[in-house]
Design a protein around this motif. Sequence first.
Motif, short mmCIF file in Angstrom:
data_model
loop_
_atom_site.label_atom_id
_atom_site.label_comp_id
_atom_site.label_asym_id
_atom_site.label_seq_id
_atom_site.Cartn_x
_atom_site.Cartn_y
_atom_site.Cartn_z
N GLU A 42 -33.98 30.69 7.69
CA GLU A 42 -33.35 29.89 8.48
C GLU A 42 -31.82 29.69 8.47
O GLU A 42 -31.32 29.68 9.47
CB GLU A 42 -34.29 28.80 8.91
CG GLU A 42 -35.81 29.16 9.17
CD GLU A 42 -36.57 29.61 7.99
OE1 GLU A 42 -36.27 28.90 6.91
OE2 GLU A 42 -37.36 30.33 8.46
N LEU A 43 -31.50 29.11 7.30
CA LEU A 43 -30.28 28.61 7.13
C LEU A 43 -29.24 29.84 7.15
O LEU A 43 -28.13 29.68 7.60
CB LEU A 43 -30.05 27.88 5.75
CG LEU A 43 -31.23 26.71 5.58
CD1 LEU A 43 -31.17 26.19 4.13
CD2 LEU A 43 -30.27 25.52 6.55
N LEU A 76 -34.74 20.67 6.13
CA LEU A 76 -35.60 21.76 6.49
C LEU A 76 -36.56 21.93 5.32
O LEU A 76 -37.97 22.21 5.60
CB LEU A 76 -34.80 22.80 6.98
CG LEU A 76 -35.42 24.12 7.63
CD1 LEU A 76 -36.25 23.55 8.82
CD2 LEU A 76 -34.61 25.40 7.94
N ASN A 77 -36.06 21.85 4.16
CA ASN A 77 -36.97 22.32 3.25
C ASN A 77 -38.03 21.29 2.75
O ASN A 77 -39.06 21.37 2.47
CB ASN A 77 -36.14 22.39 1.89
CG ASN A 77 -35.48 23.83 1.46
OD1 ASN A 77 -36.14 24.79 1.96
ND2 ASN A 77 -34.29 23.87 1.32
N ALA A 78 -37.79 19.98 3.42
CA ALA A 78 -38.40 18.74 3.15
C ALA A 78 -40.05 18.78 4.44
O ALA A 78 -40.79 18.35 4.02
CB ALA A 78 -37.88 17.41 3.60
N ILE A 79 -39.80 19.67 5.37
CA ILE A 79 -40.78 19.85 6.41
C ILE A 79 -41.42 21.17 6.78
O ILE A 79 -42.28 21.33 7.27
CB ILE A 79 -40.22 19.21 7.65
CG1 ILE A 79 -39.22 19.83 8.26
CG2 ILE A 79 -39.81 17.59 7.53
CD1 ILE A 79 -39.08 19.73 9.84
N ILE A 86 -44.01 22.58 14.87
CA ILE A 86 -43.24 23.53 15.60
C ILE A 86 -41.90 23.31 15.40
O ILE A 86 -41.29 22.10 15.94
CB ILE A 86 -43.62 23.50 17.08
CG1 ILE A 86 -44.89 23.88 17.41
CG2 ILE A 86 -42.51 24.50 17.91
CD1 ILE A 86 -45.40 23.86 19.01
N ILE A 87 -41.22 23.91 14.67
CA ILE A 87 -39.76 23.69 14.17
C ILE A 87 -38.89 24.77 14.79
O ILE A 87 -39.07 25.88 14.98
CB ILE A 87 -39.53 23.74 12.48
CG1 ILE A 87 -40.40 22.88 11.72
CG2 ILE A 87 -38.26 23.64 12.13
CD1 ILE A 87 -40.56 23.04 10.20
N GLU A 88 -37.81 24.09 15.43
CA GLU A 88 -36.84 25.05 16.29
C GLU A 88 -35.33 24.78 15.91
O GLU A 88 -35.16 23.54 15.62
CB GLU A 88 -36.68 24.77 17.75
CG GLU A 88 -38.30 25.12 18.58
CD GLU A 88 -38.14 25.09 19.96
OE1 GLU A 88 -37.15 25.66 20.54
OE2 GLU A 88 -38.65 23.99 20.31
N ILE A 89 -34.47 25.61 15.66
CA ILE A 89 -33.13 25.48 15.19
C ILE A 89 -32.40 25.53 16.43
O ILE A 89 -32.47 27.05 16.99
CB ILE A 89 -32.98 26.32 14.18
CG1 ILE A 89 -33.56 26.03 12.90
CG2 ILE A 89 -31.42 26.13 13.79
CD1 ILE A 89 -33.49 26.86 11.68
N CYS A 90 -31.64 24.83 17.18
CA CYS A 90 -30.91 25.02 18.49
C CYS A 90 -29.66 24.87 17.96
O CYS A 90 -29.25 23.51 17.91
CB CYS A 90 -31.36 24.20 19.50
SG CYS A 90 -33.08 24.64 19.90
N ALA A 92 -26.82 23.73 15.64
CA ALA A 92 -26.52 23.12 14.51
C ALA A 92 -27.58 22.20 14.36
O ALA A 92 -27.63 21.07 13.60
CB ALA A 92 -25.28 22.71 14.00
N TRP A 93 -28.66 21.97 15.33
CA TRP A 93 -29.45 21.04 15.11
C TRP A 93 -31.14 21.51 14.83
O TRP A 93 -31.21 22.59 15.10
CB TRP A 93 -29.92 20.38 16.44
CG TRP A 93 -28.61 19.47 17.02
CD1 TRP A 93 -27.30 19.70 16.99
CD2 TRP A 93 -28.54 18.10 17.46
NE1 TRP A 93 -26.45 18.87 17.47
CE2 TRP A 93 -27.35 17.89 17.92
CE3 TRP A 93 -29.67 17.17 17.86
CZ2 TRP A 93 -26.92 16.60 18.53
CZ3 TRP A 93 -29.09 15.97 18.23
CH2 TRP A 93 -27.76 15.68 18.62
N ILE A 94 -31.95 20.85 14.11
CA ILE A 94 -33.23 21.17 14.17
C ILE A 94 -34.20 20.07 14.87
O ILE A 94 -33.98 18.88 14.82
CB ILE A 94 -33.68 20.87 12.46
CG1 ILE A 94 -32.83 21.58 11.63
CG2 ILE A 94 -35.12 21.19 12.30
CD1 ILE A 94 -33.03 21.43 10.23
N TRP A 95 -34.92 20.91 15.74
CA TRP A 95 -35.93 20.12 16.59
C TRP A 95 -37.28 20.12 16.22
O TRP A 95 -37.52 21.54 15.89
CB TRP A 95 -35.84 20.58 18.28
CG TRP A 95 -34.45 20.01 18.61
CD1 TRP A 95 -33.26 20.61 18.75
CD2 TRP A 95 -34.19 18.87 19.23
NE1 TRP A 95 -32.43 20.00 19.29
CE2 TRP A 95 -32.67 18.69 19.58
CE3 TRP A 95 -35.07 17.49 19.56
CZ2 TRP A 95 -32.08 17.84 20.20
CZ3 TRP A 95 -34.45 16.67 20.33
CH2 TRP A 95 -33.17 16.72 20.62
#
Length: 166
Positions: A42-43, A76-79, A86-90, A92-95
């Motif tokens: 993801e990164l 991101l690694n913590a969760i 439901i993890i979304e990368i939009c 430079a933000w993580i939602w």
Amino acid sequence: MNVYDAAKILGITGEINPKIVKSAFREACKKYHPDINPAGEELMKMVNEAYEVLKNHSGESKGEQSDYGNALSAALNAIIHLPDLIIEICGAWIWVTGNTKVHKTLLNESGFWWASKKKAWYFRPEEYRSKSRGKKSLGDIRAKYGSVRPDNKKASHPNTLKSYDR
């Protein structure tokens, strides 16, 4: 992704030119490669997007030396391993949406903030917080920046990203 966010992700301050961008890109690739970092896939999507924005850019970067990429990686690694999120990368933000109530404490400890109007958690390091006060909906954010969802059930498995452009 704008130039400012791209420079933060690659850790560039001051002058920006193709040579500096390429060097910063290579360093970020070493740091966030999926073989080294559980959330690396993801990164790397974010690093690649930042490189595309900056590879032909010349000018100055605003701000001081940033540890933005490392902060995103840690959050991101913590969760990423938590179920029912439901993890979304939009951009430079993580939602984060889904069944977040049971993970509220860990999300909070990992630096995520609750956006009550969007009914979602978000991560952006404290020094880079937005001043807009949430005028855009999550749909508006997805439309502007695109959305990538890591499959947190298979966090270390290749090809786990799905792109959602709404």
